[in-house]
Write a protein that holds these residues in place. Structure first.
Motif, PDB file in Angstrom:
ATOM      1  N   GLY A   7       0.798  -1.269  -0.068  1.00  0.00           N
ATOM      2  CA  GLY A   7       0.066   0.172  -0.166  1.00  0.00           C
ATOM      3  C   GLY A   7       0.940   1.277  -0.063  1.00  0.00           C
ATOM      4  O   GLY A   7       0.410   2.247  -0.757  1.00  0.00           O
ATOM      5  N   GLY A   8       1.742   1.129   0.657  1.00  0.00           N
ATOM      6  CA  GLY A   8       2.644   2.227   1.001  1.00  0.00           C
ATOM      7  C   GLY A   8       3.444   2.597  -0.590  1.00  0.00           C
ATOM      8  O   GLY A   8       3.387   3.848  -0.904  1.00  0.00           O
ATOM      9  N   THR A  50       2.112   1.674  -3.474  1.00  0.00           N
ATOM     10  CA  THR A  50       1.419   2.031  -4.530  1.00  0.00           C
ATOM     11  C   THR A  50       1.101   3.475  -4.199  1.00  0.00           C
ATOM     12  O   THR A  50       1.075   4.447  -5.210  1.00  0.00           O
ATOM     13  N   PHE A  51       1.166   3.965  -2.910  1.00  0.00           N
ATOM     14  CA  PHE A  51       0.690   5.453  -2.639  1.00  0.00           C
ATOM     15  C   PHE A  51       1.964   6.365  -3.112  1.00  0.00           C
ATOM     16  O   PHE A  51       1.830   7.497  -3.781  1.00  0.00           O
ATOM     17  N   LEU A  52       3.158   6.052  -2.690  1.00  0.00           N
ATOM     18  CA  LEU A  52       4.234   7.020  -3.082  1.00  0.00           C
ATOM     19  C   LEU A  52       4.644   6.781  -4.733  1.00  0.00           C
ATOM     20  O   LEU A  52       5.257   7.659  -5.465  1.00  0.00           O
ATOM     21  N   PRO A  81      -3.835   6.803  -6.491  1.00  0.00           N
ATOM     22  CA  PRO A  81      -4.655   7.558  -5.450  1.00  0.00           C
ATOM     23  C   PRO A  81      -4.750   6.670  -4.118  1.00  0.00           C
ATOM     24  O   PRO A  81      -4.539   5.549  -3.814  1.00  0.00           O
ATOM     25  N   THR A  82      -5.260   7.338  -3.165  1.00  0.00           N
ATOM     26  CA  THR A  82      -5.196   6.877  -1.781  1.00  0.00           C
ATOM     27  C   THR A  82      -6.097   5.376  -1.598  1.00  0.00           C
ATOM     28  O   THR A  82      -5.596   4.615  -1.069  1.00  0.00           O
ATOM     29  N   ALA A  83      -7.120   5.721  -2.187  1.00  0.00           N
ATOM     30  CA  ALA A  83      -8.150   4.736  -2.139  1.00  0.00           C
ATOM     31  C   ALA A  83      -7.669   3.554  -2.995  1.00  0.00           C
ATOM     32  O   ALA A  83      -7.781   2.295  -2.574  1.00  0.00           O
ATOM     33  N   ALA A 116      -4.197   2.733  -3.248  1.00  0.00           N
ATOM     34  CA  ALA A 116      -3.395   2.210  -2.055  1.00  0.00           C
ATOM     35  C   ALA A 116      -3.907   1.361  -1.229  1.00  0.00           C
ATOM     36  O   ALA A 116      -3.196   0.395  -0.885  1.00  0.00           O
ATOM     37  N   VAL A 117      -4.914   1.829  -0.704  1.00  0.00           N
ATOM     38  CA  VAL A 117      -5.608   1.048   0.341  1.00  0.00           C
ATOM     39  C   VAL A 117      -5.983  -0.163   0.012  1.00  0.00           C
ATOM     40  O   VAL A 117      -5.855  -1.539   0.235  1.00  0.00           O
TER      41      VAL A 117
END
Length: 53
Positions: free
Chosen positions: A20-21, A23-25, A29-31, A33-34
């Motif tokens: 998740g981290g 993917t976010f970096l 998008p935040t959703a 990555a979650v």
């Protein structure tokens, strides 16, 4: 909870956080990555059960 179960779940949590981290970096998008973190953590549990068990 047995030691085996705790180890499998803790390892799955770490895998989910890392995926998740990253993917976010990577600009996702935040959703997204979650969702990537949850899916990777959930799908790693059966494999970890076989590998660690």
């Amino acid at each position: 909870m047995t030691l085996h179960t705790a180890l499998v779940l803790l390892t799955a949590l770490v895998i989910g956080l890392v995926i998740g981290g990253l993917t976010f970096l990577g600009g996702g998008p935040t959703a997204g990555a979650v969702l990537a973190g949850l899916l990777s953590a959930g799908s790693s549990v059966p494999a970890l059960r076989r590998l660690i068990g």
